[in-house]
Design a protein around this motif. Sequence first.
Motif, short mmCIF file in Angstrom:
data_model
loop_
_atom_site.label_atom_id
_atom_site.label_comp_id
_atom_site.label_asym_id
_atom_site.label_seq_id
_atom_site.Cartn_x
_atom_site.Cartn_y
_atom_site.Cartn_z
N CYS A 14 0.85 -1.21 0.00
CA CYS A 14 0.00 0.00 0.00
C CYS A 14 0.87 1.25 0.00
CB CYS A 14 -0.94 0.05 1.19
SG CYS A 14 -0.88 -1.28 2.35
N TYR A 34 7.93 3.77 -6.05
CA TYR A 34 7.83 3.18 -4.70
C TYR A 34 7.23 1.78 -4.79
CZ TYR A 34 8.29 8.13 -3.67
OH TYR A 34 8.73 9.43 -3.64
N ALA A 37 9.92 -0.51 -6.03
CA ALA A 37 10.92 -0.75 -4.99
C ALA A 37 10.40 -1.78 -3.98
CB ALA A 37 11.27 0.55 -4.28
N SER A 90 -12.15 6.42 2.88
CA SER A 90 -11.87 7.86 2.80
C SER A 90 -11.17 8.30 4.07
CB SER A 90 -13.17 8.66 2.69
OG SER A 90 -13.85 8.32 1.53
N LYS A 145 -11.11 0.86 -9.43
CA LYS A 145 -10.71 1.87 -8.44
C LYS A 145 -10.58 3.25 -9.10
CE LYS A 145 -9.16 4.10 -5.03
NZ LYS A 145 -9.80 4.43 -3.80
N GLY A 399 3.38 0.28 3.54
CA GLY A 399 2.84 1.52 3.05
C GLY A 399 1.66 2.00 3.86
N1 LIG Z 1 -5.11 8.05 1.68
C1 LIG Z 1 -6.24 7.41 1.44
O1 LIG Z 1 -7.29 7.67 2.05
C2 LIG Z 1 -6.28 6.33 0.38
C3 LIG Z 1 -7.48 5.64 0.18
C4 LIG Z 1 -7.53 4.66 -0.80
C5 LIG Z 1 -6.41 4.36 -1.56
N2 LIG Z 1 -5.27 5.05 -1.35
C6 LIG Z 1 -4.09 4.68 -2.16
O2 LIG Z 1 -3.20 4.01 -1.27
C7 LIG Z 1 -1.85 4.29 -1.63
C8 LIG Z 1 -1.14 4.90 -0.45
O3 LIG Z 1 -1.78 6.13 -0.14
P1 LIG Z 1 -1.48 6.92 1.22
O4 LIG Z 1 -2.31 8.13 1.20
O5 LIG Z 1 -1.61 5.99 2.38
O6 LIG Z 1 0.06 7.29 1.00
P2 LIG Z 1 1.11 7.81 2.08
O7 LIG Z 1 2.14 8.56 1.29
O8 LIG Z 1 0.40 8.49 3.20
O9 LIG Z 1 1.75 6.48 2.68
C9 LIG Z 1 2.57 5.64 1.91
C10 LIG Z 1 3.60 4.98 2.82
O10 LIG Z 1 4.35 4.04 2.06
C11 LIG Z 1 5.70 4.08 2.53
N3 LIG Z 1 6.60 3.55 1.49
C12 LIG Z 1 6.98 4.12 0.33
N4 LIG Z 1 7.81 3.30 -0.35
C13 LIG Z 1 7.97 2.19 0.41
C14 LIG Z 1 8.70 0.97 0.24
N5 LIG Z 1 9.41 0.75 -0.86
N6 LIG Z 1 8.64 0.06 1.22
C15 LIG Z 1 7.90 0.26 2.33
N7 LIG Z 1 7.16 1.39 2.55
C16 LIG Z 1 7.20 2.33 1.59
C17 LIG Z 1 5.93 5.58 2.79
O11 LIG Z 1 7.02 5.75 3.65
C18 LIG Z 1 4.59 5.97 3.44
O12 LIG Z 1 4.62 5.75 4.82
C19 LIG Z 1 -1.93 5.20 -2.85
O13 LIG Z 1 -1.85 4.40 -4.00
C20 LIG Z 1 -3.29 5.83 -2.73
O14 LIG Z 1 -3.80 6.24 -3.98
C21 LIG Z 1 -5.17 6.02 -0.39
#
Ligand SMILES: NC(=O)c1ccc[n+]([C@@H]2O[C@H](COP(=O)([O-])OP(=O)(O)OC[C@H]3O[C@@H](n4cnc5c(N)ncnc54)[C@H](O)[C@@H]3O)[C@@H](O)[C@H]2O)c1
Length: 521
Positions: A14, A34, A37, A90, A145, A399
Motif C-alpha cells: 500500500c 515506490y 521498490a 476515505s 478503483k 505503506g
Molecule cells: N489516503 C487514502 O485515504 C487512500 C485511500 C484509498 C487508496 N489510497 C491509495 O493508497 C496508496 C497509499 O496512499 P497513502 O495516502 O496511504 O500514501 P502515504 O504517502 O500516506 O503512505 C505511503 C507509505 O508508504 C511508505 N513507502 C513508500 N515506499 C515504500 C517501500 N518501498 N517500502 C515500504 N514502505 C514504503 C511511505 O514511507 C509511506 O509511509 C496510494 O496508492 C493511494 O492512492 C489512499
Amino acid sequence: MASAITKADLIFVCVNTPTKKSGIGKDYACDLKYFEAATRKIAEVAANDKIIVEKSTVPCKTAQRMREILEANCSPGVRFEVLSNPEFSSEGSAVSDLLNPDRVLIGSDTSAMGASAAACLSRVYSWVPRERIIFMSLWSSELSKLAANALLAQRISSINALSAICEATGANINEISYACGLDRRIGYHMLKASVGFGGSCFRKDILSLVYLAESLHLSEVADYWRSVVAINEYQKCRLTRRIIHCLFDTLTDKKITILGFSYKKDTSDTRETPAITLVQNILAERSKISIYDPQVPEPQIWQELVENGGKLEELKNRVTIHHDVYEACDGSDAIIVATEWDEFSNKAITPNGPSAWTPSTILRAVGANGNRNHIPTSQAVCSETAPGCVSVPAISIFGGCGTPSRLPASIDSVICRDDSPSRSPMHSVGSRLPPCAPRGRQGSLVSSLSTGGASERADTIAMFIGGDGEENKMNRLDWGRVALGMRKPMFVFDGRGILDADKLRKLGFRVEAIGVPGAGY
Ligand SMILES: NC(=O)c1ccc[n+]([C@@H]2O[C@H](COP(=O)([O-])OP(=O)(O)OC[C@H]3O[C@@H](n4cnc5c(N)ncnc54)[C@H](O)[C@@H]3O)[C@@H](O)[C@H]2O)c1
Ligand SMILES: O=c1ccn([C@@H]2O[C@H](COP(=O)(O)OP(=O)(O)O[C@H]3O[C@H](CO)[C@@H](O)[C@H](O)[C@H]3O)[C@@H](O)[C@H]2O)c(=O)[nH]1
C-alpha cells in the motif's frame, strides 16, 4: 521489513503512487517507483511462496508488471500470486469504512492458483458479509478503483459547474442538490457544492485515467476526464474572483483570513487542498493572509505553500499562521471558510456533525427509522474454511492507504502472528472461488421519504439549507466575538456550505456562499 516479508504468507503493498513530477507522463502518469521498490524488496527477500496484494491505487495492468518483476528476481522455486484489492476508504472515516465497506473487490488471475489466492484473501475480510466480497479479473479490479474515483469526482465537478449557474441566475445550489439527490438514480452522496475537491486521490487518479486513455490513443476519452479536473481548477479560482469583486475590486493590503487548511474535515492531510490555490490567488492581489486550522501543524502549511511555488521569505512577509482562531480573525476584512470543520459551523448539530449530508440525517428529519440501511457487522459471514486450509494467513502491510490505527480484532491477531510458515499459502487454501453474490445495497431513502408529509419535508429542506435553530453544545466558533474584531463591512465567504447565512447576517456579516446568489448577483 525483511523479517516481516519472511514471516508473511500474504503481503499488502500500500505504498504511495503519486503523480509523476518529471519525464514522460509528467503531471499525469502515476509514479510507480515506490511500488516497484517494494516489489523488488519482496522478491529479494522471499524464501517461500507468497500472495502479494496490490492495495495501492495503480494504473490498469500494473499487476502484470509486478508479476514480471517478482518472477525475474525471486529465489529458485519461490512462486508468487498477485491479487488486486483496491482500497475504497476515505480519510476521516477510514475505520468505519474498513468495518462496514460497501464492497471489497478481489481481482485475480483466472488460473486455479489465482482463485485459491483470492479465496485466501477473502478470508482475511472475515467481518464483511459474503455478498459484499466481489471477485473479478485483475484488470477490472484495478480499473474499478480509478473509475470509482473518477465518477465520484465527476459528480462534485458537475455540481460545482451548476453552482456557477446558480450564482448567475438566483437558483440555490443546496436546493438543486437536494432535489436531484432525491432521485434514486442520482442519489445524494458527493453532491455538495464546494470550493473544489482536494486530497491525494481524486486529482491524481483522474489524471492517471487521462494518461491511460491517451496511451491507448483515446484522445476524446482523455479530454472528457481532463475536463473534470479543469472544472475543479475553475471552481477554486471562481471563489477568488468573487472575493475580489465583493471587496470593492481590490485586496491590496487587506487582511484575509482563511479558516481551515486541510482538504476536508477530520484529517490533517493537506495534499491538493483547495486552500493552497486560495492562498496563491489572494497573495497575487498583494493582500495579507491569516490562516487557522484546528489540526494542521504550522510547518506543514509552510511546506505545502513552498512546494507549490512560494518562496518562504516572501510568504512570511504576508502570511501569518495562527494557533488561536480569534487572533486569526481579528482585524480581518474577510473570512473564507475553506474546510468544513465542525467548529466553524453555526448550523444545527446533526448526529454526524453540523454539515452532514447523510441518509440518517434525512431519515431522522422526516421521522423515519434512521437505522434502516444499517447492516449489523456482527452478522458478518465468510468464515468457512476448506478442509486442510489455513484459516487466516500471516500478513504484512507495506505503506499507508490511510491504514487505521485501530483494526478489527481478527486483523490485529493476524498482524501480530509470529510463527514462521514454511508452507505455501497457495497450496494450503482451497482452489474453488466462493460464489459471486449479487452486488449493491438497496437504499430505502426515497421510499422512507415518501412516507413523510409536506411539512416534514419542509423541515428537511430547512435542515439542509439553513439549520433548525437548535444551538450547539460543541466547542464552536463564537461568530459574535469574531464580529467584534473585524473591519467593516465584514465579509464571510462560505466555501463549504456549512454556515447559516441568516444567523450571520443578524450579526452584521455580509455572507457569500458557493452556488448561492450574493452581492455579485
Ligand atoms: N489516503 C487514502 O485515504 C487512500 C485511500 C484509498 C487508496 N489510497 C491509495 O493508497 C496508496 C497509499 O496512499 P497513502 O495516502 O496511504 O500514501 P502515504 O504517502 O500516506 O503512505 C505511503 C507509505 O508508504 C511508505 N513507502 C513508500 N515506499 C515504500 C517501500 N518501498 N517500502 C515500504 N514502505 C514504503 C511511505 O514511507 C509511506 O509511509 C496510494 O496508492 C493511494 O492512492 C489512499
Ligand atoms: O459532496 C462532496 C464530497 C466531497 N467533496 C470534497 O471532495 C474531496 C474528497 O473527499 P472524500 O471523497 O470524502 O475524501 P477522500 O479521502 O479523498 O476519499 C476519496 O479518495 C479515496 C482515495 O482513493 C477513495 O478511497 C475514497 O473512496 C474517495 O471518496 C474533499 O476535498 C471534499 O471536501 C466535495 O466538495 N463535495
